[in-house]
Design an enzyme around this catalytic site. Structure first.
Site, PDB file in Angstrom:
ATOM      1  CB  THR A 134     -26.070  33.676  14.039  1.00 43.55           C
ATOM      2  OG1 THR A 134     -26.617  34.524  13.032  1.00 43.55           O
ATOM      3  CG2 THR A 134     -24.562  33.584  13.822  1.00 43.55           C
ATOM      4  CG  ASP A 135     -29.581  33.769   9.792  1.00 47.03           C
ATOM      5  OD1 ASP A 135     -28.845  34.568  10.399  1.00 47.03           O
ATOM      6  OD2 ASP A 135     -30.648  34.123   9.226  1.00 47.03           O
ATOM      7  CD  GLU A 136     -25.438  38.138  10.825  1.00 45.56           C
ATOM      8  OE1 GLU A 136     -24.248  38.476  10.698  1.00 45.56           O
ATOM      9  OE2 GLU A 136     -26.331  38.914  11.192  1.00 45.56           O
ATOM     10  CE1 TYR A 159     -22.600  37.583  16.495  1.00 40.12           C
ATOM     11  CE2 TYR A 159     -23.636  37.611  14.322  1.00 40.12           C
ATOM     12  CZ  TYR A 159     -23.654  37.233  15.652  1.00 40.12           C
ATOM     13  OH  TYR A 159     -24.713  36.499  16.153  1.00 40.12           O
ATOM     14  CE  LYS A 163     -22.995  33.023  17.713  1.00 42.12           C
ATOM     15  NZ  LYS A 163     -23.320  32.688  19.121  1.00 42.12           N
TER      16      LYS A 163
HETATM   17  P1  NAD Z   1     -27.089  40.237  23.387  1.00 38.80           P
HETATM   18  O1  NAD Z   1     -25.922  41.034  22.931  1.00 38.80           O
HETATM   19  O2  NAD Z   1     -28.383  40.939  23.653  1.00 38.80           O
HETATM   20  O3  NAD Z   1     -26.716  39.438  24.719  1.00 38.80           O
HETATM   21  C1  NAD Z   1     -25.465  38.841  24.932  1.00 38.80           C
HETATM   22  C2  NAD Z   1     -25.308  38.549  26.423  1.00 38.80           C
HETATM   23  O4  NAD Z   1     -24.056  37.889  26.620  1.00 38.80           O
HETATM   24  C3  NAD Z   1     -25.307  39.807  27.293  1.00 38.80           C
HETATM   25  O5  NAD Z   1     -26.130  39.629  28.419  1.00 38.80           O
HETATM   26  C4  NAD Z   1     -23.844  39.957  27.691  1.00 38.80           C
HETATM   27  O6  NAD Z   1     -23.657  40.593  28.948  1.00 38.80           O
HETATM   28  C5  NAD Z   1     -23.393  38.502  27.719  1.00 38.80           C
HETATM   29  N1  NAD Z   1     -21.951  38.354  27.518  1.00 38.80           N
HETATM   30  C6  NAD Z   1     -21.187  38.929  26.551  1.00 38.80           C
HETATM   31  N2  NAD Z   1     -19.896  38.580  26.704  1.00 38.80           N
HETATM   32  C7  NAD Z   1     -19.839  37.738  27.776  1.00 38.80           C
HETATM   33  C8  NAD Z   1     -18.786  37.018  28.409  1.00 38.80           C
HETATM   34  N3  NAD Z   1     -17.521  37.110  27.978  1.00 38.80           N
HETATM   35  N4  NAD Z   1     -19.080  36.243  29.485  1.00 38.80           N
HETATM   36  C9  NAD Z   1     -20.366  36.156  29.934  1.00 38.80           C
HETATM   37  N5  NAD Z   1     -21.405  36.836  29.383  1.00 38.80           N
HETATM   38  C10 NAD Z   1     -21.140  37.604  28.308  1.00 38.80           C
HETATM   39  O7  NAD Z   1     -27.254  39.094  22.302  1.00 38.80           O
HETATM   40  P2  NAD Z   1     -28.581  38.343  21.815  1.00 38.80           P
HETATM   41  O8  NAD Z   1     -29.140  39.077  20.648  1.00 38.80           O
HETATM   42  O9  NAD Z   1     -29.436  38.037  22.976  1.00 38.80           O
HETATM   43  O10 NAD Z   1     -27.920  36.997  21.257  1.00 38.80           O
HETATM   44  C11 NAD Z   1     -27.748  35.868  22.094  1.00 38.80           C
HETATM   45  C12 NAD Z   1     -27.110  34.741  21.303  1.00 38.80           C
HETATM   46  O11 NAD Z   1     -27.941  34.395  20.207  1.00 38.80           O
HETATM   47  C13 NAD Z   1     -25.751  35.107  20.703  1.00 38.80           C
HETATM   48  O12 NAD Z   1     -24.928  33.964  20.774  1.00 38.80           O
HETATM   49  C14 NAD Z   1     -26.073  35.440  19.251  1.00 38.80           C
HETATM   50  O13 NAD Z   1     -24.962  35.181  18.423  1.00 38.80           O
HETATM   51  C15 NAD Z   1     -27.210  34.477  18.987  1.00 38.80           C
HETATM   52  N6  NAD Z   1     -28.168  34.905  17.955  1.00 38.80           N
HETATM   53  C16 NAD Z   1     -28.731  36.150  18.008  1.00 38.80           C
HETATM   54  C17 NAD Z   1     -29.683  36.498  17.055  1.00 38.80           C
HETATM   55  C18 NAD Z   1     -30.356  37.853  17.081  1.00 38.80           C
HETATM   56  O14 NAD Z   1     -31.077  38.182  16.141  1.00 38.80           O
HETATM   57  N7  NAD Z   1     -30.195  38.664  18.100  1.00 38.80           N
HETATM   58  C19 NAD Z   1     -30.044  35.584  16.055  1.00 38.80           C
HETATM   59  C20 NAD Z   1     -29.420  34.319  16.040  1.00 38.80           C
HETATM   60  C21 NAD Z   1     -28.498  33.985  17.003  1.00 38.80           C
HETATM   61  O1  DAU Z   2     -29.266  36.900  11.361  1.00 39.57           O
HETATM   62  C1  DAU Z   2     -29.049  36.791  12.730  1.00 39.57           C
HETATM   63  C2  DAU Z   2     -28.282  37.977  13.233  1.00 39.57           C
HETATM   64  O2  DAU Z   2     -29.163  39.084  13.227  1.00 39.57           O
HETATM   65  C3  DAU Z   2     -27.710  37.754  14.634  1.00 39.57           C
HETATM   66  O3  DAU Z   2     -26.773  36.717  14.583  1.00 39.57           O
HETATM   67  C4  DAU Z   2     -27.061  39.039  15.167  1.00 39.57           C
HETATM   68  O4  DAU Z   2     -26.631  38.848  16.513  1.00 39.57           O
HETATM   69  C5  DAU Z   2     -28.103  40.136  15.130  1.00 39.57           C
HETATM   70  O5  DAU Z   2     -27.543  41.355  15.569  1.00 39.57           O
HETATM   71  C6  DAU Z   2     -28.672  40.304  13.718  1.00 39.57           C
HETATM   72  O6  DAU Z   2     -27.642  40.821  12.821  1.00 39.57           O
HETATM   73  P1  DAU Z   2     -27.974  41.929  11.726  1.00 39.57           P
HETATM   74  O7  DAU Z   2     -26.727  42.594  11.312  1.00 39.57           O
HETATM   75  O8  DAU Z   2     -28.850  41.379  10.652  1.00 39.57           O
HETATM   76  O9  DAU Z   2     -28.888  42.912  12.647  1.00 39.57           O
HETATM   77  P2  DAU Z   2     -28.991  44.504  12.733  1.00 39.57           P
HETATM   78  O10 DAU Z   2     -30.193  44.820  13.565  1.00 39.57           O
HETATM   79  O11 DAU Z   2     -27.696  45.125  13.139  1.00 39.57           O
HETATM   80  O12 DAU Z   2     -29.286  44.930  11.237  1.00 39.57           O
HETATM   81  C7  DAU Z   2     -30.419  44.429  10.530  1.00 39.57           C
HETATM   82  C8  DAU Z   2     -30.371  44.995   9.116  1.00 39.57           C
HETATM   83  O13 DAU Z   2     -30.611  46.405   9.181  1.00 39.57           O
HETATM   84  C9  DAU Z   2     -29.034  44.836   8.443  1.00 39.57           C
HETATM   85  O14 DAU Z   2     -29.247  44.579   7.057  1.00 39.57           O
HETATM   86  C10 DAU Z   2     -28.345  46.204   8.617  1.00 39.57           C
HETATM   87  C11 DAU Z   2     -29.511  47.159   8.640  1.00 39.57           C
HETATM   88  N1  DAU Z   2     -29.357  48.361   9.496  1.00 39.57           N
HETATM   89  C12 DAU Z   2     -28.964  48.188  10.778  1.00 39.57           C
HETATM   90  C13 DAU Z   2     -28.812  49.269  11.615  1.00 39.57           C
HETATM   91  C14 DAU Z   2     -28.355  49.102  13.043  1.00 39.57           C
HETATM   92  C15 DAU Z   2     -29.666  49.627   8.983  1.00 39.57           C
HETATM   93  O15 DAU Z   2     -30.070  49.765   7.822  1.00 39.57           O
HETATM   94  N2  DAU Z   2     -29.525  50.701   9.816  1.00 39.57           N
HETATM   95  C16 DAU Z   2     -29.091  50.581  11.108  1.00 39.57           C
HETATM   96  O16 DAU Z   2     -28.970  51.631  11.812  1.00 39.57           O
END
Ligand code: NAD
Ligand code: DAU
Length: 353
Positions: A134-136, A159, A163
Site C-alpha cells: 500500500t501507499d500508506e 495497519y 504492511k
Molecule cells: P480485504 O480486507 O477486502 O481482503 C482481505 C482478504 O484477505 C479477505 O478475503 C480475507 O478473508 C483474507 N485474509 C485475511 N486474513 C487472512 C489470513 N490470515 N489468511 C488467509 N486469508 C486472510 O482487503 P483488500 O482491500 O482487498 O486489500 C487486499 C490487499 O491489497 C491487502 O494486502 C491491502 O493491504 C492491499 N491494498 C489495499 C488497498 C485498498 O484500497 N483496498 C490499496 C492498496 C493496497
Molecule cells: O491508501 C491505500 C489504503 O486505502 C489501503 O492500504 C487500505 O487497505 C484501504 O482501506 C484504504 O485506507 P484508508 O484509511 O484511506 O481508507 P478508508 O476507506 O477507511 O478511508 C478513506 C478516507 O475516508 C480516510 O481519510 C478516512 C475517511 N473516512 C473513512 C470512513 C470509514 C471518513 O471520513 N469516514 C468514514 O466513515
C-alpha cells in the site's frame, strides 16, 4: 504463467484479480483465503464453477497448510493480497494486523522459498512472489509532492506499520535468499464488491438507507482513488512483465478530498433516486481518526513508462459505475451486512480453518 496462487482472493481486490484471470485469460487460479469478515465467496460466484478455479480455505499463518497447498497445486507464481486491511480496525485492535500482515507474510515467504528451491528448469527461473503493498507505508504528504518508489517509509497507523514490516520482509527474502519478488504499492481502491465499512461503499449504502454520512474531521483529508479493475490489470501486468526485485507504485492520479468524494456520491444518488434528494443533507462531521494521514498521492510514472500501464476509468466514470453496482446488487450487500453469509461459512466449513 499457467497457474497462479492468489492469497486473499475472496477479498475486495483479490476477487477482482481472480475474476479477471478466469474471465479474461486461460490462467488457472488457486484462491487461498481464511474467509475473515472481509472475505466473501459470493464475490466469486461468476467464476467458482470454472475448472481452472480452485479454492483452499486456509490461514497464511499456518505453515503446514501453506506447504501442503504449494505441494498440491504447484503454482508458477503467487500473488499475496491476504491481509487485515482496515485502518480504523487496526486502531481499535492491532493484534490481528501483527499476526496476519507480519507473521502471515513471514510464513508465506518461508513456504514459498522452500517450494521455489524445490523447482527446476524453467519453472524455477520464472517463479515469482508478487507482494501487494500500500501507499500508506510512505506516511502522509502535505499540500505538495507525490510518493515515488524512492520515498522513505514513514508508516503512521498500526495497519500501515504492519504492511511496511511485510514489505521489508519481502525485500529481505529477495536480497538474502534470492526469492524472485516483485512489489506494488497502490493508492486507495474503490469499486464493486468493496466491504461496506470503507469510505465509498459506506457512504453509498448509508445514503440509500437515509442514514448519516460520517465524515471524519472537516472532510479535507485527501486520497488518490483508483478503480479496482484498473488495479487488478496493473497487478497482472507487473506479474507478467515486472523486473525481479523492483517496486512499482500504482495510482490513478485522482486526488479528492473526502468531502468531495461524499458530495459526488450524493449528487449521483440525487440523479438516480430523486425521491430521496438531496442526499447531501445526511452529511455528518464526526470525531477525526486518531493520527489521520492528511494526503496520499502517487507518482505512477514508472509503471506507466516502463510497463505501458494506463488506467481505463476516470474517477467520474468509476464512481458512477460503483454507485450503480451497489444499487443493482442489493443481495450481495444484504448478505454481507446481515451475517447470513457468515452463517453459511460456519455451516459449510465449521468455524475457523
Ligand atoms: P480485504 O480486507 O477486502 O481482503 C482481505 C482478504 O484477505 C479477505 O478475503 C480475507 O478473508 C483474507 N485474509 C485475511 N486474513 C487472512 C489470513 N490470515 N489468511 C488467509 N486469508 C486472510 O482487503 P483488500 O482491500 O482487498 O486489500 C487486499 C490487499 O491489497 C491487502 O494486502 C491491502 O493491504 C492491499 N491494498 C489495499 C488497498 C485498498 O484500497 N483496498 C490499496 C492498496 C493496497
Ligand atoms: O491508501 C491505500 C489504503 O486505502 C489501503 O492500504 C487500505 O487497505 C484501504 O482501506 C484504504 O485506507 P484508508 O484509511 O484511506 O481508507 P478508508 O476507506 O477507511 O478511508 C478513506 C478516507 O475516508 C480516510 O481519510 C478516512 C475517511 N473516512 C473513512 C470512513 C470509514 C471518513 O471520513 N469516514 C468514514 O466513515
Amino acid at each position: 504463467m499457467k497457474k497462479v496462487m492468489v492469497t486473499g482472493g475472496a477479498g475486495f481486490i483479490g476477487s477482482a484479480v481472480v475474476r479477471q484471470f478466469i474471465e479474461e485469460t486461460d490462467v488457472h487460479v488457486v484462491n487461498v483465503d481464511k474467509l475473515t469478515y472481509s472475505g466473501n465467496l459470493e464475490s466469486l460466484k461468476s467464476v467458482s464453477e470454472c475448472d481452472r478455479y480452485a479454492f483452499e480455505r486456509a490461514d497464511i499463518c499456518d505453515r503446514g497448510a501453506m506447504d501442503a497447498i504449494f505441494e498440491r497445486h504447484r503454482p508458477d507464481a503467487i500473488m499475496h493480497l491476504a491481509a487485515e486491511s482496515h485502518v480504523d480496525r487496526s486502531i481499535s485492535g492491532p493484534a490481528e494486523f501483527i499476526s496476519t500482515n507480519i507473521q502471515g507474510t513471514y510464513t508465506l515467504l518461508e513456504s514459498a522459498r522452500k517450494y521455489a528451491d524445490s523447482l527446476g528448469g524453467e519453472q524455477k527461473a520464472n517463479f515469482r512472489f508478487h507482494h501487494i503493498a500500500t501507499d500508506e507505508v510512505y506516511g502522509s504528504l502535505g499540500d505538495e509532492g507525490f510518493f515515488t518508489e524512492e520515498t522513505a517509509y514513514r508508516p503512521n497507523s498500526p495497519y500501515s506499520a504492519s504492511k511496511a514490516a511485510s514489505d521489508h520482509l519481502v525485500r529481505a527474502w529477495h536480497h538474502t535468499y534470492g526469492l524472485p519478488v516483485v512489489t506494488t504499492n497502490c493508492s486507495n481502491n474503490y469499486g464493486p464488491y468493496h466491504f461496506p465499512e470503507k469510505l465509498i461503499p459506506l457512504m453509498i449504502l448509508n445514503a440509500t438507507n437515509g442514514k448519516p454520512l460520517p465524515v471524519y474531521g472537516k472532510g479535507d483529508n485527501i486520497r488518490d482513488w483508483l478503480y479496482v479493475e484498473d488495479h487488478a490489470r496493473a497487478l497482472r501486468l507487473v506479474l507478467e512483465k515486472g523486473k525481479v526485485g523492483e517496486t512499482y507504485n500504482i495510482g490513478g492520479n485522482n486526488e479528492k478530498t473526502n468531502l468531495e468524494v461524499v458530495e459526488t456520491i450524493c449528487a449521483i444518488l440525487d440523479e438516480l433516486l430523486p425521491e430521496a434528494a438531496p442526499h447531501g443533507r445526511l452529511v455528518s462531521f464526526v470525531k477525526d481518526r486518531p493520527g489521520h494521514d492528511f494526503r496520499y498521492a502517487i507518482d505512477a510514472s514508472k509503471i506507466c513508462d516502463e510497463l505501458g500501464w494506463k488506467p481505463l476509468e476516470t474517477f467520474e466514470s468509476g464512481i458512477r459505475k460503483t454507485v450503480q453496482w451497489y444499487l443493482e446488487n442489493r443481495d450481495w450487500v444484504e448478505h454481507v451486512t446481515s451475517g447470513e453469509y457468515r452463517n453459511w461459512i460456519d455451516r459449510q466449513y465449521g468455524g475457523n480453518p
